[in-house]
Write a protein that holds these residues in place. Structure first.
Motif, short mmCIF file in Angstrom:
data_model
loop_
_atom_site.label_atom_id
_atom_site.label_comp_id
_atom_site.label_asym_id
_atom_site.label_seq_id
_atom_site.Cartn_x
_atom_site.Cartn_y
_atom_site.Cartn_z
N GLU A 223 0.84 -1.21 0.00
CA GLU A 223 0.00 0.00 0.00
C GLU A 223 0.87 1.25 0.00
O GLU A 223 0.53 2.27 -0.62
CB GLU A 223 -0.92 -0.01 1.22
N GLY A 224 2.00 1.18 0.69
CA GLY A 224 2.92 2.32 0.70
C GLY A 224 3.77 2.40 -0.55
O GLY A 224 4.11 3.49 -1.00
N TRP A 225 4.10 1.23 -1.14
CA TRP A 225 5.01 1.19 -2.29
C TRP A 225 4.47 1.97 -3.48
O TRP A 225 5.22 2.69 -4.14
CB TRP A 225 5.24 -0.26 -2.70
N ILE A 226 3.19 1.86 -3.77
CA ILE A 226 2.66 2.52 -4.96
C ILE A 226 2.69 4.04 -4.83
O ILE A 226 2.56 4.75 -5.83
CB ILE A 226 1.23 2.04 -5.30
N ASP A 227 2.89 4.55 -3.61
CA ASP A 227 2.97 6.00 -3.41
C ASP A 227 4.34 6.42 -2.87
O ASP A 227 4.48 7.48 -2.26
CB ASP A 227 1.87 6.47 -2.45
N THR A 228 5.35 5.57 -3.10
CA THR A 228 6.71 5.86 -2.66
C THR A 228 7.54 6.35 -3.84
O THR A 228 7.53 5.76 -4.91
CB THR A 228 7.37 4.59 -2.08
N VAL A 232 14.58 4.89 -9.43
CA VAL A 232 14.58 4.24 -10.73
C VAL A 232 13.47 4.78 -11.64
O VAL A 232 13.55 4.66 -12.86
CB VAL A 232 14.42 2.71 -10.56
N LEU A 233 12.48 5.44 -11.03
CA LEU A 233 11.40 6.07 -11.81
C LEU A 233 11.60 7.58 -11.90
O LEU A 233 10.67 8.33 -12.15
CB LEU A 233 10.04 5.76 -11.18
N ARG A 239 2.39 5.40 -8.79
CA ARG A 239 1.09 5.97 -9.15
C ARG A 239 1.25 7.17 -10.08
O ARG A 239 0.45 7.38 -11.00
CB ARG A 239 0.32 6.37 -7.89
N GLN A 240 2.28 7.97 -9.84
CA GLN A 240 2.53 9.12 -10.72
C GLN A 240 3.10 8.66 -12.07
O GLN A 240 2.75 9.20 -13.11
CB GLN A 240 3.52 10.08 -10.04
N ALA A 241 3.98 7.67 -12.03
CA ALA A 241 4.67 7.25 -13.25
C ALA A 241 3.71 6.67 -14.28
O ALA A 241 3.91 6.86 -15.49
CB ALA A 241 5.75 6.22 -12.91
N VAL A 242 2.67 5.96 -13.83
CA VAL A 242 1.78 5.30 -14.79
C VAL A 242 0.90 6.29 -15.55
O VAL A 242 0.11 5.87 -16.40
CB VAL A 242 0.89 4.24 -14.09
N GLN A 243 1.03 7.56 -15.27
CA GLN A 243 0.25 8.56 -16.01
C GLN A 243 0.79 8.77 -17.42
O GLN A 243 0.14 9.39 -18.25
CB GLN A 243 0.25 9.90 -15.24
N THR A 244 2.00 8.26 -17.69
CA THR A 244 2.58 8.36 -19.04
C THR A 244 2.84 6.96 -19.58
O THR A 244 2.98 6.00 -18.81
CB THR A 244 3.90 9.15 -19.04
N ASP A 276 -0.36 -8.54 -8.08
CA ASP A 276 -1.62 -8.49 -8.82
C ASP A 276 -2.47 -7.31 -8.35
O ASP A 276 -3.09 -6.61 -9.16
CB ASP A 276 -2.40 -9.80 -8.64
N TRP A 277 -2.48 -7.10 -7.02
CA TRP A 277 -3.26 -5.98 -6.46
C TRP A 277 -2.70 -4.65 -6.96
O TRP A 277 -3.47 -3.74 -7.33
CB TRP A 277 -3.22 -6.02 -4.94
N ALA A 278 -1.36 -4.52 -6.98
CA ALA A 278 -0.74 -3.27 -7.42
C ALA A 278 -1.07 -2.98 -8.88
O ALA A 278 -1.37 -1.83 -9.25
CB ALA A 278 0.78 -3.34 -7.21
N ARG A 279 -1.03 -4.01 -9.72
CA ARG A 279 -1.37 -3.80 -11.13
C ARG A 279 -2.82 -3.29 -11.25
O ARG A 279 -3.10 -2.36 -12.03
CB ARG A 279 -1.22 -5.12 -11.91
N LYS A 280 -3.71 -3.91 -10.52
CA LYS A 280 -5.12 -3.50 -10.58
C LYS A 280 -5.30 -2.08 -10.07
O LYS A 280 -6.01 -1.26 -10.66
CB LYS A 280 -5.98 -4.48 -9.79
N GLU A 281 -4.63 -1.77 -8.96
CA GLU A 281 -4.74 -0.44 -8.36
C GLU A 281 -4.19 0.63 -9.29
O GLU A 281 -4.70 1.76 -9.33
CB GLU A 281 -3.98 -0.42 -7.03
N LEU A 282 -3.15 0.28 -10.05
CA LEU A 282 -2.50 1.26 -10.95
C LEU A 282 -3.08 1.22 -12.36
O LEU A 282 -2.64 1.97 -13.23
CB LEU A 282 -1.00 0.97 -11.01
N GLY A 283 -4.06 0.35 -12.57
CA GLY A 283 -4.70 0.29 -13.89
C GLY A 283 -3.82 -0.33 -14.96
O GLY A 283 -3.93 0.02 -16.14
#
Length: 287
Positions: A223-228, A232-233, A239-244, A276-283
């Motif tokens: 839960e913390g990783w996707i907003d850390t 490398v990004l 969550r920010q990176a997947v906008q592009t 799998d949860w992270a992929r779904k959460e990040l679309g």
């Protein structure tokens, strides 16, 4: 020479660097064509040779503070084990003084004669799912005290704490410094406390209660990783990176790398459900 020797597989974790290199070429030339690749041939070779070298680099082993590992045992003479215990017990943030006293060796007057406890701090740099970090181990045995740490920086920190809390009641004698190789080859009779704890954790890893606790920690970590923010990004969060488009490709590569690592891991709980949860959460699509 590289082509003639063998084909090297680049792990998915290298892909964000490749994407960044591609992006820089697009910014400079508009699009990456065969002609462009021929023009930048020297730079392209240097880039991939650097990636190849990274495949064979021996990883630097560091602790959670990012300090190079250096196993050290500090030796002190102390005037009073009870005084030393009272002064240093607050350095263990995950147990109260009463809890530590309950596990101590006491004399007839209920004064501490021997005790061992962790030097710890609140929070964990690498995982938001952990509420404390062990920095070292303190062992008091009558008029002697040993402190085990795993870096030079932590040695200096604990020395400052002891000087501040005990002053002349503790006299520093010497520090034993051991190489990583010697520590790994030590006999069980001289195994340091941090390795004893690893052995105990290995014995408990198949316990349903332990596995449930690990799942709780992993859930909080992811839960913390996707907003850390990740270097490398480029300092962006997943969550920010997947906008592009480039960012989505980079995050997918990182998740794939974690999947590969997880399959070769000895952890009793798989991280696949959390990936799998992270992929779904990040679309992101399933691979």
């Amino acid at each position: 020479m590289s082509i003639g020797s063998a084909t090297y597989k680049l792990y998915p974790r290298f892909k964000p660097k490749i994407i960044q290199f591609r992006k820089e070429l697009e910014e400079d030339f508009g699009s990456v064509t065969n002609e462009v690749l021929m023009d930048v041939d020297p730079e392209l070779r240097d880039f991939f040779m650097a990636l190849q070298e990274a495949l064979f680099e021996r990883p630097e082993m560091c602790n959670t503070d990012g300090d190079p590992l250096s196993f050290r045992t500090l030796h002190y003479e102390i005037n009073s084990p009870e005084d030393a215990f009272q002064a240093l017990a607050p350095l263990c943030v995950h147990k109260t003084e009463e809890e530590l006293r309950d596990q101590a060796e006491l004399d007839e007057e209920s004064q501490v004669q021997g005790v061992q406890f962790a030097w710890s701090k609140e929070g964990h740099t690498l995982s938001k799912g952990l509420d404390n970090t062990t920095l070292g181990h303190i062992r008091i045995e009558e008029n002697r005290m040993k402190i085990e740490v795993n870096s030079e920086a932590r040695e200096e920190r604990i020395k400052e704490e002891i000087d501040k809390r005990l002053g002349e009641k503790a006299t520093y004698k010497v520090t034993d410094i051991r190489s990583i190789e010697s520590v790994m080859n030590e006999g069980s009779s001289e195994t340091p406390s941090w390795r004893q704890e690893d052995t105990e954790q290995e014995a408990l890893k198949n316990s349903p209660e332990v596995q449930e606790a690990i799942r709780g920690v992993l859930g909080q970590h992811w839960e913390g990783w996707i907003d850390t923010e990740l270097p490398v990004l480029g300092g962006k969060t997943p969550r920010q990176a997947v906008q592009t488009e480039d960012g989505r490709e980079a995050v997918q590569a990182l998740l794939r790398d974690i999947e590969i690592t997880d399959k070769n891991s000895s952890m009793p709980v798989s991280q696949q459900p959390y990936v799998d949860w992270a992929r779904k959460e990040l679309g992101l699509p399933d691979t």
